[in-house]
Write a protein that holds these residues in place. Structure first.
Motif, short mmCIF file in Angstrom:
data_model
loop_
_atom_site.label_atom_id
_atom_site.label_comp_id
_atom_site.label_asym_id
_atom_site.label_seq_id
_atom_site.Cartn_x
_atom_site.Cartn_y
_atom_site.Cartn_z
N TRP A 102 0.83 -1.20 0.00
CA TRP A 102 0.00 0.00 0.00
C TRP A 102 0.86 1.25 0.00
O TRP A 102 1.81 1.38 0.77
CB TRP A 102 -0.93 0.03 1.21
CG TRP A 102 -2.01 -1.00 1.15
CD1 TRP A 102 -2.09 -2.15 1.88
CD2 TRP A 102 -3.17 -0.98 0.32
NE1 TRP A 102 -3.22 -2.85 1.55
CE2 TRP A 102 -3.91 -2.16 0.59
CE3 TRP A 102 -3.66 -0.09 -0.63
CZ2 TRP A 102 -5.11 -2.45 -0.05
CZ3 TRP A 102 -4.85 -0.37 -1.27
CH2 TRP A 102 -5.58 -1.54 -0.98
N HIS A 103 0.53 2.16 -0.89
CA HIS A 103 1.16 3.48 -0.91
C HIS A 103 0.58 4.29 0.25
O HIS A 103 -0.53 4.06 0.72
CB HIS A 103 0.85 4.17 -2.25
CG HIS A 103 1.60 5.44 -2.47
ND1 HIS A 103 1.20 6.64 -1.95
CD2 HIS A 103 2.75 5.69 -3.15
CE1 HIS A 103 2.04 7.60 -2.30
NE2 HIS A 103 3.00 7.05 -3.03
N ASP A 104 1.35 5.26 0.73
CA ASP A 104 0.90 6.10 1.84
C ASP A 104 -0.41 6.81 1.53
O ASP A 104 -1.17 7.15 2.45
CB ASP A 104 1.97 7.15 2.19
CG ASP A 104 3.22 6.52 2.80
OD1 ASP A 104 3.13 5.37 3.26
OD2 ASP A 104 4.28 7.19 2.81
N GLU A 105 -0.70 7.03 0.25
CA GLU A 105 -1.92 7.74 -0.11
C GLU A 105 -3.11 6.81 -0.30
O GLU A 105 -4.19 7.25 -0.73
CB GLU A 105 -1.68 8.57 -1.38
CG GLU A 105 -0.66 9.69 -1.17
CD GLU A 105 -0.52 10.59 -2.38
OE1 GLU A 105 -1.31 10.43 -3.35
OE2 GLU A 105 0.38 11.44 -2.36
N ILE A 109 0.46 -0.48 -4.90
CA ILE A 109 1.61 -0.36 -5.79
C ILE A 109 2.34 -1.71 -5.80
O ILE A 109 2.10 -2.55 -4.93
CB ILE A 109 2.57 0.75 -5.36
CG1 ILE A 109 3.06 0.51 -3.92
CG2 ILE A 109 1.91 2.13 -5.48
CD1 ILE A 109 4.10 1.52 -3.44
#
Length: 300
Positions: A102-105, A109
């Motif tokens: 998981w991307h921070d946003e 990914i």
């Protein structure tokens, strides 16, 4: 309109359970109407999280046998939906689940490390030709897959999109790989979608009642502006079949999870209304909502 028995829908999904989550109601409805429904699954979901503690040994970092188990789960789900034509892209085990992080946003990914056989690493031309062969055999008028972002960024969803776009384009070219069958031109290609308006309405309903929308807030990120939608398949009568198909995936979908808890918040449509964006082909007749009610609309 062509007789229902001659209408064929082919769906390309990344992992077992994706098809039931995104298109399960559509699949069940079209099967009930006598239309041909073919599901192509690109990987066996080997990197999925195991939600059943007693089956934790199946995980990729333990005995790495989850793919075979999910093979049984998808077979059970297809029985629920009534789908009898299920294929693995290139054959079972040809492409492995790539995993993700998981991307921070809040979107997916690619993982830092991927298996050499991961679908994300696959030769696009080879994978597309695996789909070309299926398309030329099945001869679907309509193909469904993901949008370029794969819905939420999962690398396997993105790769499934790429394979579908290239595969449908190559399938119509007679000079391309004649050994894979006679050329076939898919009339309409759709991307799965979610209605931004419908999801926001559900969030507003929950918040008005003092509840945390939680899962639906993440879903909203994946939703499309309504002007980008082309079709809405109303298969509310198949909602329970869709949920029963999801129950066939105990390692992946929690029985007390949000798919079951949030059905009421979505209103009359619930999980039984499924939306699509038209990526190729001509839009057929639309209803009062400006959307096609049938993915085969306008085809003769």
């Amino acid at each position: 309109m062509t007789d229902a028995a001659q209408q064929r829908l082919l769906l390309v999904h990344a992992h077992p359970d994706d098809e039931s989550i995104g298109t399960g109601a559509t699949m069940a409805k079209y099967v009930s109407m006598g239309r041909g429904v073919t599901l192509v699954t690109c990987t066996a979901g080997e990197m999925g999280e195991v939600l059943v503690p007693e089956l934790a040994y199946l995980a990729a970092d333990q005995e790495d046998r989850l793919g075979e188990h999910r093979r049984g789960e998808i077979a059970d789900a297809m029985k629920v939906l009534g789908v009898t034509d299920h294929r693995w892209l290139g054959g079972f085990g040809t492409y492995r689940d790539s995993g993700m992080q998981w991307h921070d946003e809040g979107y997916a990914i690619p993982a830092d490390d991927t298996h050499h056989n991961a679908f994300w690493n696959a030769d696009l031309g080879k994978a597309a030709d695996d789909l070309v062969q299926i398309i030329r055999e099945v001869k679907p008028q309509v193909v469904v897959t993901y949008n370029p972002f794969g819905g939420y960024g999962h690398p396997d969803h993105i790769q499934a999109h790429r394979v579908s776009m290239l595969g449908t384009a190559l399938a119509r070219v007679a000079a391309h790989r004649r050994d894979l069958g006679e050329a076939w031109d898919v009339s309409k290609l759709y991307w799965t979608a979610l209605s931004q308006t419908s999801i926001q309405r559900a969030i507003d309903t929950l918040q008005a009642g003092g509840e945390d929308p939680g899962f639906l807030s993440m879903i909203l990120m994946m939703a499309s502006p309504d002007e980008d939608l082309a079709a809405r398949v109303d298969a509310r009568e198949m909602t329970e079949k869709k949920l029963d198909a999801l129950r066939a995936y105990p390692t992946q979908v929690a029985a007390d999870g949000p798919f079951f808890q949030r059905s009421d918040a979505l209103g009359d449509g619930g999980w039984g209304e499924e939306y699509y964006t038209l990526a190729h082909g001509t839009r057929g007749p639309v209803g009062d909502d400006g959307l096609e009610a049938d993915l085969f609309a306008g085809l003769v």
